[in-house]
Design a protein around this motif. Structure first.
Motif, mmCIF file in Angstrom:
data_model
loop_
_atom_site.group_PDB
_atom_site.id
_atom_site.type_symbol
_atom_site.label_atom_id
_atom_site.label_comp_id
_atom_site.label_asym_id
_atom_site.label_seq_id
_atom_site.Cartn_x
_atom_site.Cartn_y
_atom_site.Cartn_z
ATOM 1 N N TYR A 99 0.854 -1.179 0.000
ATOM 2 C CA TYR A 99 0.000 0.000 0.000
ATOM 3 C C TYR A 99 0.892 1.232 0.000
ATOM 4 O O TYR A 99 1.904 1.263 0.700
ATOM 5 C CB TYR A 99 -0.892 0.022 1.248
ATOM 6 C CG TYR A 99 -1.636 1.326 1.409
ATOM 7 C CD1 TYR A 99 -2.822 1.548 0.733
ATOM 8 C CD2 TYR A 99 -1.119 2.344 2.193
ATOM 9 C CE1 TYR A 99 -3.492 2.766 0.846
ATOM 10 C CE2 TYR A 99 -1.787 3.558 2.313
ATOM 11 C CZ TYR A 99 -2.964 3.761 1.645
ATOM 12 O OH TYR A 99 -3.619 4.954 1.752
ATOM 13 N N GLU A 100 0.530 2.205 -0.803
ATOM 14 C CA GLU A 100 1.195 3.505 -0.790
ATOM 15 C C GLU A 100 0.115 4.562 -0.960
ATOM 16 O O GLU A 100 -0.668 4.496 -1.905
ATOM 17 C CB GLU A 100 2.231 3.617 -1.904
ATOM 18 C CG GLU A 100 2.990 4.925 -1.859
ATOM 19 C CD GLU A 100 4.131 5.011 -2.869
ATOM 20 O OE1 GLU A 100 4.460 3.977 -3.489
ATOM 21 O OE2 GLU A 100 4.677 6.095 -3.042
ATOM 22 N N ALA A 101 0.064 5.497 -0.017
ATOM 23 C CA ALA A 101 -0.917 6.573 -0.102
ATOM 24 C C ALA A 101 -0.697 7.331 -1.407
ATOM 25 O O ALA A 101 0.442 7.646 -1.761
ATOM 26 C CB ALA A 101 -0.797 7.504 1.096
ATOM 27 N N GLY A 102 -1.772 7.599 -2.116
ATOM 28 C CA GLY A 102 -1.674 8.302 -3.380
ATOM 29 C C GLY A 102 -1.011 9.660 -3.239
ATOM 30 O O GLY A 102 -1.250 10.388 -2.290
ATOM 31 N N GLY A 103 -0.128 9.965 -4.169
ATOM 32 C CA GLY A 103 0.493 11.278 -4.219
ATOM 33 C C GLY A 103 1.637 11.504 -3.248
ATOM 34 O O GLY A 103 2.151 12.609 -3.148
ATOM 35 N N THR A 104 2.071 10.456 -2.522
ATOM 36 C CA THR A 104 3.145 10.670 -1.557
ATOM 37 C C THR A 104 4.520 10.707 -2.211
ATOM 38 O O THR A 104 5.433 11.314 -1.662
ATOM 39 C CB THR A 104 3.161 9.570 -0.466
ATOM 40 O OG1 THR A 104 3.373 8.310 -1.083
ATOM 41 C CG2 THR A 104 1.896 9.591 0.362
ATOM 42 N N GLY A 105 4.689 10.052 -3.349
ATOM 43 C CA GLY A 105 6.008 9.985 -3.970
ATOM 44 C C GLY A 105 7.014 9.282 -3.073
ATOM 45 O O GLY A 105 8.210 9.532 -3.138
ATOM 46 N N LEU A 106 6.527 8.407 -2.239
ATOM 47 C CA LEU A 106 7.347 7.765 -1.225
ATOM 48 C C LEU A 106 8.512 6.966 -1.810
ATOM 49 O O LEU A 106 9.636 7.049 -1.330
ATOM 50 C CB LEU A 106 6.475 6.860 -0.360
ATOM 51 C CG LEU A 106 7.181 6.187 0.796
ATOM 52 C CD1 LEU A 106 7.623 7.236 1.804
ATOM 53 C CD2 LEU A 106 6.282 5.173 1.444
ATOM 54 N N SER A 107 8.247 6.181 -2.838
ATOM 55 C CA SER A 107 9.301 5.358 -3.420
ATOM 56 C C SER A 107 10.472 6.210 -3.889
ATOM 57 O O SER A 107 11.631 5.873 -3.663
ATOM 58 C CB SER A 107 8.753 4.529 -4.587
ATOM 59 O OG SER A 107 7.789 3.619 -4.106
ATOM 60 N N LYS A 108 10.175 7.333 -4.516
ATOM 61 C CA LYS A 108 11.230 8.234 -4.992
ATOM 62 C C LYS A 108 11.990 8.840 -3.806
ATOM 63 O O LYS A 108 13.221 8.919 -3.823
ATOM 64 C CB LYS A 108 10.626 9.341 -5.842
ATOM 65 C CG LYS A 108 11.654 10.295 -6.416
ATOM 66 C CD LYS A 108 10.996 11.367 -7.271
ATOM 67 C CE LYS A 108 12.049 12.351 -7.759
ATOM 68 N NZ LYS A 108 11.464 13.455 -8.468
ATOM 69 N N LEU A 109 11.269 9.245 -2.785
ATOM 70 C CA LEU A 109 11.902 9.820 -1.599
ATOM 71 C C LEU A 109 12.849 8.818 -0.940
ATOM 72 O O LEU A 109 13.972 9.161 -0.572
ATOM 73 C CB LEU A 109 10.839 10.271 -0.597
ATOM 74 C CG LEU A 109 11.347 10.805 0.742
ATOM 75 C CD1 LEU A 109 12.115 12.107 0.532
ATOM 76 C CD2 LEU A 109 10.203 11.017 1.707
ATOM 77 N N ILE A 110 12.416 7.577 -0.805
ATOM 78 C CA ILE A 110 13.254 6.545 -0.200
ATOM 79 C C ILE A 110 14.495 6.305 -1.051
ATOM 80 O O ILE A 110 15.607 6.207 -0.533
ATOM 81 C CB ILE A 110 12.455 5.246 0.001
ATOM 82 C CG1 ILE A 110 11.403 5.461 1.089
ATOM 83 C CG2 ILE A 110 13.370 4.085 0.354
ATOM 84 C CD1 ILE A 110 10.407 4.327 1.230
#
Length: 153
Positions: A121-132
């Motif tokens: 699960y990844e909250a929409g619009g977080t860009g989390l993968s790129k940030l990590i």
């Protein structure tokens, strides 16, 4: 997490758990992820450890989930234990910033989950993968057989 997404997550988990020893875990794990999303409003939930590597041994292994939230978790939120199909599920909750610090500081579990975990699960619009990826300077969490990891989209 609308019903459509719940079915999508379960379908992705069935693909990931498509082995005789793990097939029965898909719907229970999807239900648990759904409950975590509703209860914690996480940025992301990553599957880590032996199941993410395709090495789960029924009766010996547990299922590891890393839940990333937008704040440091409270004392009673950090660790949870659940059960899915007779398998222990260890749920570890970290604030995103503290998870990145823990990974940089040598916390093997967190680093492995962030680098090699499967995004459930990844909250929409977080860009989390790129940030990590930028924060660790290495490969982002893989999305592999579990699908696109885009959460409620």
């Amino acid at each position: 997490m609308p019903g459509r997404f719940s079915r999508s997550l379960e379908r992705r988990l069935r693909e990931l758990l498509n082995k005789p020893s793990t097939r029965d875990l898909a719907s229970g794990l999807a239900k648990l992820v759904h409950e975590l999303v509703l209860g914690l409003r996480p940025l992301a939930i990553l599957l880590a450890g032996s199941l993410a590597r395709g090495e789960l041994v029924r009766g010996m292994s547990d299922i590891d989930l890393l839940v990333l939230v937008d704040r440091p978790p409270g004392k009673w939120e950090r660790f949870r234990l659940a059960h899915v199909g007779g398998v222990d599920v260890e749920i570890t909750v970290f604030g995103l910033e503290e998870a990145l610090e823990a990974a940089a500081g040598g916390n093997f579990f967190v680093r492995e989950a962030l680098e090699e975990g499967i995004v459930l699960y990844e909250a929409g619009g977080t860009g989390l993968s790129k940030l990590i990826k930028e924060a660790l300077g290495q490969a982002r969490p893989r999305e592999g057989a579990a699908g696109d990891g885009q959460g409620g989209r």
